[in-house]
Design an enzyme around this catalytic site. Structure first.
Site, PDB file in Angstrom:
ATOM      1  N   TYR A 155       0.848  -1.207   0.000  1.00 60.41           N
ATOM      2  CA  TYR A 155       0.000   0.000   0.000  1.00 60.41           C
ATOM      3  C   TYR A 155       0.885   1.261   0.000  1.00 60.41           C
ATOM      4  O   TYR A 155       0.544   2.287  -0.577  1.00 60.41           O
ATOM      5  CB  TYR A 155      -0.984  -0.009   1.173  1.00 60.41           C
ATOM      6  CG  TYR A 155      -2.190   0.885   0.924  1.00 60.41           C
ATOM      7  CD1 TYR A 155      -3.013   0.683  -0.181  1.00 60.41           C
ATOM      8  CD2 TYR A 155      -2.502   1.922   1.792  1.00 60.41           C
ATOM      9  CE1 TYR A 155      -4.111   1.500  -0.414  1.00 60.41           C
ATOM     10  CE2 TYR A 155      -3.605   2.744   1.571  1.00 60.41           C
ATOM     11  CZ  TYR A 155      -4.404   2.524   0.461  1.00 60.41           C
ATOM     12  OH  TYR A 155      -5.485   3.338   0.237  1.00 60.41           O
ATOM     13  N   LYS A 162      -3.323   8.389   2.654  1.00 56.88           N
ATOM     14  CA  LYS A 162      -4.560   8.216   3.449  1.00 56.88           C
ATOM     15  C   LYS A 162      -4.394   8.781   4.860  1.00 56.88           C
ATOM     16  O   LYS A 162      -5.368   9.296   5.434  1.00 56.88           O
ATOM     17  CB  LYS A 162      -4.970   6.737   3.493  1.00 56.88           C
ATOM     18  CG  LYS A 162      -5.472   6.170   2.166  1.00 56.88           C
ATOM     19  CD  LYS A 162      -6.670   6.904   1.587  1.00 56.88           C
ATOM     20  CE  LYS A 162      -7.309   6.134   0.434  1.00 56.88           C
ATOM     21  NZ  LYS A 162      -8.357   6.932  -0.251  1.00 56.88           N
TER      22      LYS A 162
HETATM   23  P1  NAD Z   1     -12.679   3.071  -8.350  1.00 54.70           P
HETATM   24  O1  NAD Z   1     -11.587   2.782  -9.321  1.00 54.70           O
HETATM   25  O2  NAD Z   1     -14.031   2.657  -8.689  1.00 54.70           O
HETATM   26  O3  NAD Z   1     -12.679   4.618  -7.977  1.00 54.70           O
HETATM   27  C1  NAD Z   1     -11.519   5.412  -7.935  1.00 54.70           C
HETATM   28  C2  NAD Z   1     -11.864   6.720  -8.618  1.00 54.70           C
HETATM   29  O4  NAD Z   1     -10.791   7.649  -8.538  1.00 54.70           O
HETATM   30  C3  NAD Z   1     -12.176   6.540 -10.120  1.00 54.70           C
HETATM   31  O5  NAD Z   1     -13.481   6.957 -10.396  1.00 54.70           O
HETATM   32  C4  NAD Z   1     -11.150   7.438 -10.784  1.00 54.70           C
HETATM   33  O6  NAD Z   1     -11.653   8.061 -11.939  1.00 54.70           O
HETATM   34  C5  NAD Z   1     -10.898   8.447  -9.667  1.00 54.70           C
HETATM   35  N1  NAD Z   1      -9.696   9.259  -9.897  1.00 54.70           N
HETATM   36  C6  NAD Z   1      -8.395   8.848  -9.955  1.00 54.70           C
HETATM   37  N2  NAD Z   1      -7.599   9.907 -10.247  1.00 54.70           N
HETATM   38  C7  NAD Z   1      -8.405  11.000 -10.344  1.00 54.70           C
HETATM   39  C8  NAD Z   1      -8.196  12.374 -10.647  1.00 54.70           C
HETATM   40  N3  NAD Z   1      -6.969  12.864 -10.915  1.00 54.70           N
HETATM   41  N4  NAD Z   1      -9.259  13.213 -10.680  1.00 54.70           N
HETATM   42  C9  NAD Z   1     -10.502  12.754 -10.439  1.00 54.70           C
HETATM   43  N5  NAD Z   1     -10.776  11.451 -10.154  1.00 54.70           N
HETATM   44  C10 NAD Z   1      -9.736  10.595 -10.111  1.00 54.70           C
HETATM   45  O7  NAD Z   1     -12.174   2.387  -6.967  1.00 54.70           O
HETATM   46  P2  NAD Z   1     -12.788   2.417  -5.489  1.00 54.70           P
HETATM   47  O8  NAD Z   1     -12.189   1.231  -4.829  1.00 54.70           O
HETATM   48  O9  NAD Z   1     -14.249   2.592  -5.532  1.00 54.70           O
HETATM   49  O10 NAD Z   1     -12.097   3.711  -4.839  1.00 54.70           O
HETATM   50  C11 NAD Z   1     -12.818   4.774  -4.257  1.00 54.70           C
HETATM   51  C12 NAD Z   1     -12.194   5.225  -2.950  1.00 54.70           C
HETATM   52  O11 NAD Z   1     -12.328   4.189  -1.986  1.00 54.70           O
HETATM   53  C13 NAD Z   1     -10.717   5.586  -3.009  1.00 54.70           C
HETATM   54  O12 NAD Z   1     -10.474   6.704  -2.164  1.00 54.70           O
HETATM   55  C14 NAD Z   1     -10.071   4.346  -2.399  1.00 54.70           C
HETATM   56  O13 NAD Z   1      -8.820   4.651  -1.841  1.00 54.70           O
HETATM   57  C15 NAD Z   1     -11.092   4.016  -1.347  1.00 54.70           C
HETATM   58  N6  NAD Z   1     -11.026   2.668  -0.787  1.00 54.70           N
HETATM   59  C16 NAD Z   1     -11.105   1.569  -1.602  1.00 54.70           C
HETATM   60  C17 NAD Z   1     -11.054   0.289  -1.050  1.00 54.70           C
HETATM   61  C18 NAD Z   1     -11.107  -0.942  -1.922  1.00 54.70           C
HETATM   62  O14 NAD Z   1     -10.679  -1.997  -1.460  1.00 54.70           O
HETATM   63  N7  NAD Z   1     -11.628  -0.883  -3.123  1.00 54.70           N
HETATM   64  C19 NAD Z   1     -10.939   0.146   0.332  1.00 54.70           C
HETATM   65  C20 NAD Z   1     -10.887   1.291   1.144  1.00 54.70           C
HETATM   66  C21 NAD Z   1     -10.931   2.545   0.563  1.00 54.70           C
HETATM   67  O1  0WE Z   2      -6.904   2.897  -2.049  1.00 51.91           O
HETATM   68  C1  0WE Z   2      -6.871   1.827  -2.611  1.00 51.91           C
HETATM   69  C2  0WE Z   2      -6.267   1.697  -3.994  1.00 51.91           C
HETATM   70  C3  0WE Z   2      -6.090   3.013  -4.672  1.00 51.91           C
HETATM   71  C4  0WE Z   2      -5.256   2.972  -5.919  1.00 51.91           C
HETATM   72  C5  0WE Z   2      -5.280   1.933  -6.846  1.00 51.91           C
HETATM   73  C6  0WE Z   2      -4.494   2.000  -8.000  1.00 51.91           C
HETATM   74  C7  0WE Z   2      -4.450   0.881  -9.003  1.00 51.91           C
HETATM   75  C8  0WE Z   2      -3.960   1.306 -10.354  1.00 51.91           C
HETATM   76  C9  0WE Z   2      -4.418   4.046  -6.161  1.00 51.91           C
HETATM   77  N1  0WE Z   2      -3.648   4.112  -7.260  1.00 51.91           N
HETATM   78  C10 0WE Z   2      -3.685   3.135  -8.182  1.00 51.91           C
HETATM   79  N2  0WE Z   2      -2.886   3.254  -9.278  1.00 51.91           N
HETATM   80  C11 0WE Z   2      -2.946   2.397 -10.326  1.00 51.91           C
HETATM   81  O2  0WE Z   2      -2.174   2.531 -11.297  1.00 51.91           O
HETATM   82  N3  0WE Z   2      -7.376   0.728  -1.956  1.00 51.91           N
HETATM   83  C12 0WE Z   2      -7.775   0.868  -0.574  1.00 51.91           C
HETATM   84  C13 0WE Z   2      -7.445  -0.610  -2.551  1.00 51.91           C
HETATM   85  C14 0WE Z   2      -6.189  -1.327  -2.163  1.00 51.91           C
HETATM   86  O3  0WE Z   2      -5.033  -1.050  -2.794  1.00 51.91           O
HETATM   87  C15 0WE Z   2      -4.045  -1.812  -2.164  1.00 51.91           C
HETATM   88  C16 0WE Z   2      -4.618  -2.553  -1.132  1.00 51.91           C
HETATM   89  C17 0WE Z   2      -6.005  -2.239  -1.119  1.00 51.91           C
HETATM   90  C18 0WE Z   2      -7.027  -2.755  -0.186  1.00 51.91           C
HETATM   91  C19 0WE Z   2      -2.693  -1.877  -2.438  1.00 51.91           C
HETATM   92  C20 0WE Z   2      -1.896  -2.714  -1.680  1.00 51.91           C
HETATM   93  C21 0WE Z   2      -2.443  -3.424  -0.648  1.00 51.91           C
HETATM   94  C22 0WE Z   2      -3.817  -3.358  -0.368  1.00 51.91           C
END
Ligand code: NAD
Ligand code: 0WE
Length: 263
Positions: A155, A162
């Site tokens: 991460y 974060k």
């Molecule tokens: P997702 O890919 O559906 O959403 C991520 C969004 O970020 C996308 O819509 C993308 O267009 C947007 N984005 C990236 N760069 C950007 C920029 N420069 N300007 C505007 N938008 C931008 O994935 P998700 O998992 O739904 O992620 C949403 C949030 O939830 C993030 O903050 C992520 O860190 C958080 N989160 C995700 C998880 C997980 O496991 N999926 C867990 C905890 C927190």
């Molecule tokens: O916040 C995230 C992921 C956000 C994210 C994902 C990508 C994938 C593609 C940010 N940047 C990028 N850039 C890319 O090019 N999460 C909470 C999901 C997530 O990501 C991990 C996790 C979990 C959970 C990465 C390592 C370990 C656990």
């Protein structure tokens, strides 16, 4: 009678139907909230427009949060279409792929700046731009992850981003409280979304959660959506500056007492 009848929410971060932001959108919509959406780039516009139409949205606008002029334009459009609104949802993050692998030690200056700009500073920029249009009783919500608190393999710089995001939630909550706007975050457990599928070893993260979580499973977009509904509604009128876990309880576990796989 919906919890959010007559309210309006602007949602940043829908990429497709699996996005956490879409789970939140559906929960707010169910309770009578009118929704607006932003998208990043033309490729995602094709995904976001039909979703927005399915909930009767009048406001769909491009926004790359690294561009001040695009942030300005979105809120100008919100002012034109809505006048004022009530809820801002920040559900976006980005770090360079190479920074989500190997050692945090190797993070470049540019990679660090990019991850913190998109994933943390953007909350400050969006909140500042939104505030003049936000009604009293309004709410701002951000999405975070436990990697802000504890070291999670791969991460890396996103964990640092974060941590900055969560601290920003507290400082913004202090600034906005006197203006009648609350600021909170949800720390979600791993969910298979577009952002998550770009991560090496993500399946292993999900498996780990399913084994050690008190609830013995991972969480869904719907569950995050329902918690978001609470935090953005008058039900949470006394809650601000909070980071609320929606992770099936994983964060409370020190040494797991769950039976090992196959037992
Ligand atoms: P997702 O890919 O559906 O959403 C991520 C969004 O970020 C996308 O819509 C993308 O267009 C947007 N984005 C990236 N760069 C950007 C920029 N420069 N300007 C505007 N938008 C931008 O994935 P998700 O998992 O739904 O992620 C949403 C949030 O939830 C993030 O903050 C992520 O860190 C958080 N989160 C995700 C998880 C997980 O496991 N999926 C867990 C905890 C927190
Ligand atoms: O916040 C995230 C992921 C956000 C994210 C994902 C990508 C994938 C593609 C940010 N940047 C990028 N850039 C890319 O090019 N999460 C909470 C999901 C997530 O990501 C991990 C996790 C979990 C959970 C990465 C390592 C370990 C656990």
């Amino acid at each position: 009678m919906g919890l959010l009848n007559g309210k309006k929410a602007l949602i940043f971060g829908v990429a497709n139907e699996r996005s956490i932001a879409w789970g939140i959108a559906q929960a707010l919509h169910r309770e009578g909230c009118e929704l607006g959406f932003t998208f990043l780039g033309e490729a995602l516009e094709k995904r976001v427009r039909p979703l927005a139409e399915s909930v009767g949205s009048r406001l769909v606008a491009p926004c790359d949060v690294t561009k001040d002029e695009q942030i300005e334009a979105v809120f100008a459009e919100a002012k034109k279409t809505w006048g004022t609104f009530d809820i801002l949802v920040h559900s976006l993050a980005f770090a360079n792929r190479q920074d989500l692998d190997g050692d945090f030690l190797d993070t470049s200056r540019a990679g660090f700046a990019l991850a913190l700009d998109i994933s943390a500073y953007s909350l400050v920029a969006l909140t500042r731009a939104a505030l003049p249009l936000m009604n009293t009783g309004g709410a701002v919500l951000a999405l975070t992850y436990y990697g802000a608190d504890k070291v999670m393999k791969n991460y890396n710089v996103m964990g640092v981003a974060k941590a900055a995001l969560e601290a920003s939630v507290r400082y913004l909550a202090a600034d906005l409280g006197p203006r009648g706007v609350r600021v909170n975050a949800i720390s979600a457990g791993p969910i298979k979304t577009l952002a998550a599928s770009g991560i090496s070893g993500f399946r292993a993260k999900l498996k780990y959660t399913e084994m050690v979580a008190p609830l013995r499973r991972s969480v869904t977009q719907e569950e995050v959506g329902n918690a978001a509904l609470y935090l953005c509604s008058p039900l949470a009128s006394g809650v601000t500056g909070e980071v609320h876990f929606v992770d099936a309880g994983v964060n409370i576990i020190g040494e797991s007492i769950a039976p090992a796989a196959g037992e």
